[in-house]
Design an enzyme around this catalytic site. Structure first.
Site, mmCIF file in Angstrom:
data_model
loop_
_atom_site.group_PDB
_atom_site.id
_atom_site.type_symbol
_atom_site.label_atom_id
_atom_site.label_comp_id
_atom_site.label_asym_id
_atom_site.label_seq_id
_atom_site.Cartn_x
_atom_site.Cartn_y
_atom_site.Cartn_z
ATOM 1 N N ILE A 1 28.795 -69.681 -12.700
ATOM 2 C CA ILE A 1 27.984 -68.972 -13.244
ATOM 3 C C ILE A 1 26.634 -69.535 -13.679
ATOM 4 C CG2 ILE A 1 28.733 -69.574 -15.901
ATOM 5 C CD1 ILE A 1 28.559 -65.881 -14.659
ATOM 6 N N LYS B 1 29.624 -66.570 -22.571
ATOM 7 C CA LYS B 1 30.915 -65.878 -23.021
ATOM 8 C C LYS B 1 32.234 -66.315 -22.496
ATOM 9 C CE LYS B 1 32.196 -63.270 -19.550
ATOM 10 N NZ LYS B 1 33.528 -62.534 -19.224
ATOM 11 N N ASP C 1 39.055 -61.421 -19.179
ATOM 12 C CA ASP C 1 37.716 -61.987 -19.012
ATOM 13 C C ASP C 1 36.599 -61.146 -18.593
ATOM 14 O OD1 ASP C 1 36.320 -64.984 -18.457
ATOM 15 O OD2 ASP C 1 36.149 -63.638 -16.403
#
Lengths: 308, 308
Positions: free
Chosen positions: B14, B90, B168
């Site tokens: 990410i 997150k 998720d």
């Protein structure tokens, strides 16, 4: 002082055994009626549901909600919207989100909302908190072990979602720990043991820590026969404290400081009256948040089926 | 304007795919170094861990934390204590309690803490929120279905406690829903399907409601092959809204209002810089609270084992 005219919503075991005698001892608080589809109290007006009770008794200015957890939000909301103060039995809701929503509503309505954690009113809790406030906590051992067959006979809801299993008593330990420990703590590792025929744990081992890296261990077990254990032991940089018998007995460095009969619900109702009097609310969701954290982050193991 | 000198903590997929290009586009924000035990970026100083990076680069005044969830609390705390602003990928933590604790610490330290929900920065979200603000929501259908084998190859952590399984991606839907729906909502019923060899759900069906009794249904599924679905449909007293393609496309009463390429992380970093500039924090835990509520209150079903 406010004169609290109280309606009891949900008249099951806890309302009968604990709320009723405590209300009778509480100054400035009169029980007006009960609302429960199955039971009522001889000599007191009884209604099938809360709205019926509130319609029949406009003098009721506060309700204590002791219904099954998943019903509490709707009832509390209805009561707040009609300008009634609300006491919620523990846990204050089935989910954290619904409790948050009630906090907002109570503030908007100018009503007192009290998420009651009865164990926080055990005789030794306040002094344990005061003693620990000045000290550095190094290690905490929480042992909360009881026999589900003795304390919850014929209560299958405890094994369903929302019933929380061993966290039903365990949340009492967490409500004390979040009061007496000077630092917030949070879960690092958890094991939940779930009977193969149940949705909720029969035992749990939890390892928490706090910002000072104290080791805080909790062991909850619903399979304890013989003597029952509701103990919290705390080791600090300046001595040791034991709060045992569910908070009834406080020992500091080997000396018995408090050893008293519990009067939790009497203290709890005195606090509710004082909240109403001071136009305040008292909603601490941290015990329920810890349970949600354990369900979110704990590792599940399947264990033997439970038979009552 | 503040000049943000940023350290990236955790340089996995990410961080590489999203944070890196977004930071390059962000005015007043320079990437100084990365901290990751396994990878680094050619031409940029790379360190094994965060403390090493902060020691070597005192000019770093903010960190973006993209490490596995269970590591984030300790790193965020260390950074805040050293006077650094913090962006948390997150979800902002493994548990709600640790996030609450960071909120308190950030306020004490006077640092900006940003719990980033990237989906909230999708092109159609802000307008969907503004349109719904004036209307009465009657019904919401959230469909968030994707192929875990495509989006999370070789990521066994997703099936472990804290990995959250289908939540998720599902938490992205919840982060949008909590933004665009004008009323808070809460779970009434949930079913979690857990593969027999996993700790976390591969699918979930959730039924929420709000204070106005709107019906809010969410269906999360990690087993979707072929076209992927990230859609939210809202029926109101005054027309219908569809926010699809993860928030990239907004259709109101059949008219295409927005259909744009997502630039979520560019917007997200612009917001982080503006928070630092305004000496503010932005930590909304409601999406994670909904996930914890689902784990706490959902009914679990065991389904077929998952093999990648």
């Amino acid at each position: 002082m406010s004169n609290v005219q109280l309606g009891l919503v949900g008249f099951g075991k806890i309302a009968h055994d604990q709320h009723l005698p405590a209300i009778a001892e509480t100054a400035n608080c009169q029980l007006v009626a009960t609302a429960d589809p199955y039971t009522s109290l001889q000599g007191l007006p009884g209604y099938q549901d809360m709205q019926e009770m509130l319609d029949a008794h406009p003098e009721i200015n506060a309700v204590a909600i002791c219904t099954p957890t998943h019903l509490r939000y709707t009832q509390a909301r209805m009561a707040l919207l009609q300008g009634k103060h609300v006491l919620l039995e523990k846990p204050p809701g089935a989910t954290l989100s619904e409790v948050e929503s009630l906090v907002t509503l109570a503030a908007e309505q100018g009503m007192s909302l009290f998420a009651a954690w009865h164990s926080r009113f055990a005789p030794g809790v306040a002094q344990a908190r005061d003693w620990l406030r000045e000290r550095q906590v190094q290690r905490v051992d929480i042992e909360w072990k009881e026999d589900v067959r003795v304390w919850h006979p014929g209560q299958p809801w405890i094994w369903q979602p929302g019933g929380m299993g061993v966290f039903d008593p365990g949340i009492n330990a967490l409500s004390i720990a979040t009061t007496i420990l000077p630092q917030p703590f949070f879960l690092r590792q958890g094991i939940l043991q779930i009977p193969s025929n149940c949705q909720t744990p029969i035992a749990a081992e939890l390892a928490f820590t706090d910002a000072q890296k104290a080791s805080i261990k909790a062991h909850f077990d619903f399979r304890q026969t013989g003597p029952q254990t509701w103990d919290i032991h705390v080791k600090t940089d300046d001595g040791e404290l034991s709060l045992t018998q569910g908070g009834g007995r406080l020992v500091i460095n080997g000396e018995i400081i408090i050893d008293a009969e519990e009067r939790e619900y009497v203290e709890l109702y005195a606090h509710f009256v004082s909240l109403i009097d001071g136009q305040r609310s008292d909603v601490d969701i941290s015990p329920l948040r810890h349970v949600a954290d354990a369900f979110l982050y704990g590792h599940r193991e399947t264990v033997d089926a439970f038979a009552e």
